[in-house]
Write a protein that holds these residues in place. Structure first.
Motif, PDB file in Angstrom:
ATOM      1  N   GLY A 122       0.751  -1.302  -0.053  1.00 49.77           N
ATOM      2  CA  GLY A 122       0.037  -0.126   0.061  1.00 49.77           C
ATOM      3  C   GLY A 122       0.725   1.170  -0.073  1.00 49.77           C
ATOM      4  O   GLY A 122       1.785   1.489   0.888  1.00 49.77           O
ATOM      5  N   MET A 123       0.964   2.108  -0.838  1.00 53.69           N
ATOM      6  CA  MET A 123       1.536   3.241  -1.029  1.00 53.69           C
ATOM      7  C   MET A 123       0.402   4.473  -0.330  1.00 53.69           C
ATOM      8  O   MET A 123      -0.541   4.599  -0.861  1.00 53.69           O
ATOM      9  N   THR A 124       1.225   5.216   0.658  1.00 54.81           N
ATOM     10  CA  THR A 124       0.143   6.078   1.301  1.00 54.81           C
ATOM     11  C   THR A 124      -0.046   7.110   0.440  1.00 54.81           C
ATOM     12  O   THR A 124       0.474   7.926  -0.664  1.00 54.81           O
ATOM     13  N   ALA A 125      -1.158   7.955   0.586  1.00 56.24           N
ATOM     14  CA  ALA A 125      -2.003   9.015  -0.036  1.00 56.24           C
ATOM     15  C   ALA A 125      -0.941  10.221   0.247  1.00 56.24           C
ATOM     16  O   ALA A 125      -0.828  10.866  -0.777  1.00 56.24           O
ATOM     17  N   ILE A 126      -0.279  10.372   1.304  1.00 59.97           N
ATOM     18  CA  ILE A 126       0.440  11.370   1.661  1.00 59.97           C
ATOM     19  C   ILE A 126       1.591  11.437   0.540  1.00 59.97           C
ATOM     20  O   ILE A 126       2.212  12.344  -0.144  1.00 59.97           O
ATOM     21  N   ALA A 127       2.398  10.196   0.322  1.00 64.21           N
ATOM     22  CA  ALA A 127       3.501   9.918  -0.743  1.00 64.21           C
ATOM     23  C   ALA A 127       3.009  10.298  -2.035  1.00 64.21           C
ATOM     24  O   ALA A 127       3.617  10.798  -2.748  1.00 64.21           O
ATOM     25  N   VAL A 128       1.616   9.815  -2.627  1.00 69.67           N
ATOM     26  CA  VAL A 128       1.050   9.973  -3.747  1.00 69.67           C
ATOM     27  C   VAL A 128       1.052  11.630  -4.026  1.00 69.67           C
ATOM     28  O   VAL A 128       1.451  12.147  -5.086  1.00 69.67           O
ATOM     29  N   HIS A 175      -8.442  12.054  -4.597  1.00 69.39           N
ATOM     30  CA  HIS A 175      -9.810  12.427  -4.427  1.00 69.39           C
ATOM     31  C   HIS A 175     -10.568  11.724  -3.310  1.00 69.39           C
ATOM     32  O   HIS A 175     -10.989  12.713  -2.340  1.00 69.39           O
ATOM     33  N   TYR A 176     -10.181  10.654  -3.080  1.00 71.94           N
ATOM     34  CA  TYR A 176     -10.961  10.025  -1.686  1.00 71.94           C
ATOM     35  C   TYR A 176     -10.179  10.562  -0.577  1.00 71.94           C
ATOM     36  O   TYR A 176     -11.068  10.772   0.386  1.00 71.94           O
ATOM     37  N   SER A 177      -9.108  10.536  -0.491  1.00 79.33           N
ATOM     38  CA  SER A 177      -8.480  10.888   0.629  1.00 79.33           C
ATOM     39  C   SER A 177      -8.654  12.458   0.894  1.00 79.33           C
ATOM     40  O   SER A 177      -8.835  12.911   2.119  1.00 79.33           O
ATOM     41  N   ASN A 178      -8.837  13.340  -0.097  1.00 80.30           N
ATOM     42  CA  ASN A 178      -9.285  14.791   0.054  1.00 80.30           C
ATOM     43  C   ASN A 178     -10.937  14.655   0.714  1.00 80.30           C
ATOM     44  O   ASN A 178     -11.035  15.580   1.484  1.00 80.30           O
ATOM     45  N   GLN A 179     -11.573  14.117   0.034  1.00 85.09           N
ATOM     46  CA  GLN A 179     -13.119  13.893   0.548  1.00 85.09           C
ATOM     47  C   GLN A 179     -13.184  13.513   1.921  1.00 85.09           C
ATOM     48  O   GLN A 179     -14.229  14.048   2.671  1.00 85.09           O
ATOM     49  N   THR A 180     -12.369  12.399   2.134  1.00 84.42           N
ATOM     50  CA  THR A 180     -12.628  11.870   3.483  1.00 84.42           C
ATOM     51  C   THR A 180     -11.636  12.841   4.807  1.00 84.42           C
ATOM     52  O   THR A 180     -11.916  12.677   5.804  1.00 84.42           O
ATOM     53  N   GLY A 181     -10.752  13.535   4.292  1.00 88.44           N
ATOM     54  CA  GLY A 181      -9.966  14.211   5.113  1.00 88.44           C
ATOM     55  C   GLY A 181      -8.866  13.334   5.753  1.00 88.44           C
ATOM     56  O   GLY A 181      -8.340  13.333   7.007  1.00 88.44           O
ATOM     57  N   ASN A 182      -8.458  12.014   5.350  1.00 89.14           N
ATOM     58  CA  ASN A 182      -7.852  10.806   5.877  1.00 89.14           C
ATOM     59  C   ASN A 182      -6.758  10.351   5.276  1.00 89.14           C
ATOM     60  O   ASN A 182      -6.368   9.240   5.109  1.00 89.14           O
ATOM     61  N   SER A 242      -3.692  10.172   6.140  1.00 87.34           N
ATOM     62  CA  SER A 242      -2.666   9.554   6.845  1.00 87.34           C
ATOM     63  C   SER A 242      -2.837   7.909   6.834  1.00 87.34           C
ATOM     64  O   SER A 242      -1.954   7.189   6.809  1.00 87.34           O
ATOM     65  N   ASN A 243      -4.181   7.599   6.826  1.00 90.07           N
ATOM     66  CA  ASN A 243      -4.724   6.173   6.717  1.00 90.07           C
ATOM     67  C   ASN A 243      -5.154   5.734   5.234  1.00 90.07           C
ATOM     68  O   ASN A 243      -5.577   4.356   5.371  1.00 90.07           O
ATOM     69  N   THR A 244      -4.919   6.369   4.398  1.00 89.50           N
ATOM     70  CA  THR A 244      -5.442   6.318   3.109  1.00 89.50           C
ATOM     71  C   THR A 244      -4.240   5.317   2.358  1.00 89.50           C
ATOM     72  O   THR A 244      -3.261   5.998   2.297  1.00 89.50           O
ATOM     73  N   GLN A 245      -4.462   4.342   1.696  1.00 87.45           N
ATOM     74  CA  GLN A 245      -3.477   3.698   0.729  1.00 87.45           C
ATOM     75  C   GLN A 245      -3.850   3.339  -0.502  1.00 87.45           C
ATOM     76  O   GLN A 245      -5.200   2.899  -0.784  1.00 87.45           O
ATOM     77  N   LEU A 246      -2.948   3.501  -1.462  1.00 85.34           N
ATOM     78  CA  LEU A 246      -3.128   2.800  -2.673  1.00 85.34           C
ATOM     79  C   LEU A 246      -2.791   1.628  -2.960  1.00 85.34           C
ATOM     80  O   LEU A 246      -1.421   1.373  -2.844  1.00 85.34           O
TER      81      LEU A 246
END
Length: 264
Positions: free
Chosen positions: A100-106, A209-216, A218-222
């Motif tokens: 899982g690549m972190t949304a922050i890294a993406v 887009h998903y991580s921006n919508q949920t505001g999460n 740090s816990n979102t992975q690709l």
């Protein structure tokens, strides 16, 4: 910045009965024939709620259909881990790491794209993820100059895998990493500063887009299949348009054009 981490997976109990081709590749007739032959395939989940009045309602039906399949034990939940996947076909053998690549890294540009995306399509896929919360297909990313990770991939494939399966002339083999291998993998991944996005540009944008919508973030992975760069077999393509559209745009090329492989 940690780019990667272990990721939980839902794996099909009987892959041959559930796996499908890319949804867009099915004609209406082919889809009906496949569903008649394999009524519980992933197609049955994606087709849930096709009579719904709104897109949001259809997505909700898809989420419910997937949960029903899990309740029926057609999918088995596995805790967060790293996995080695081997894909073997007539075109060759590809071996990579499911992670899982972190949304922050993406968002930080650590997943380097090579093509533009359509904002409307990325937003639609992001809305789908927000409603359904299923990443059914990983992006493919290439890494280089990480001998420790490449050695680990080789080591893991000498152990007993989960039962392999074949579909559409391709054989898939999956190995879960044990605790020692997982720790070594985590250490090896820390040496990777960036990777190159090979396939799945819109899926990557959808997770942003998903991580921006949920505001999460740090816990979102690709969901990512990470492969050594030397395994990538690149080919040359060109787009052709039967006639020049009124407005030149990426959308026009996707809508009216056709993709053609340049012969070697």
């Amino acid at each position: 910045m940690a780019l990667f981490g272990p990721i939980p997976l839902y794996l099909p109990k009987t892959p041959e009965a559930l796996v499908i081709q890319a949804y867009a590749s099915y004609s209406k007739e082919k889809r009906a024939a496949d569903l008649q032959l394999r009524p519980h395939s992933f197609l049955s989940i994606l087709r849930a709620g096709t009579e719904a009045n709104t897109q949001q309602a259809q997505w909700q039906h898809i989420a419910e259909a997937f949960q029903a399949a899990c309740n029926a034990k057609r999918f088995v939940a596995h805790p967060a881990n790293y996995w080695v996947l081997r894909r073997k076909s007539k075109r060759g053998v590809f071996t990579g790491l499911i992670t899982g690549m972190t949304a922050i890294a993406v968002k930080a540009g650590k997943l380097r794209p090579h093509e533009a995306t359509l904002s409307d399509r990325a937003a639609t896929l992001g809305g789908y993820l927000t409603a359904v919360k299923i990443q059914a297909e990983p992006v493919v990313a290439a890494f280089s100059s990480t001998p420790a990770l490449q050695d680990l991939l080789e080591e893991v494939t000498h152990h007993l895998p989960l039962p392999e399966f074949s579909y559409d002339a391709v054989t898939y083999t999956l190995w879960p990493l044990n605790a020692r291998q997982s720790a070594a993998c985590h250490h090896a991944l820390a040496a990777i500063d960036h990777c190159d996005l090979v396939d799945g540009h819109h899926r990557a944008e959808a997770v942003i887009h998903y991580s921006n919508q949920t505001g999460n973030s740090s816990n979102t992975q690709l969901l990512t299949l990470l492969v050594p760069a030397e395994q990538i077999q690149s080919e040359s393509f060109f787009w052709s348009l039967p006639q020049l559209p009124t407005e030149i745009s990426l959308e026009a090329f996707y809508r009216f054009g056709s993709l053609n492989r340049i012969p070697h």
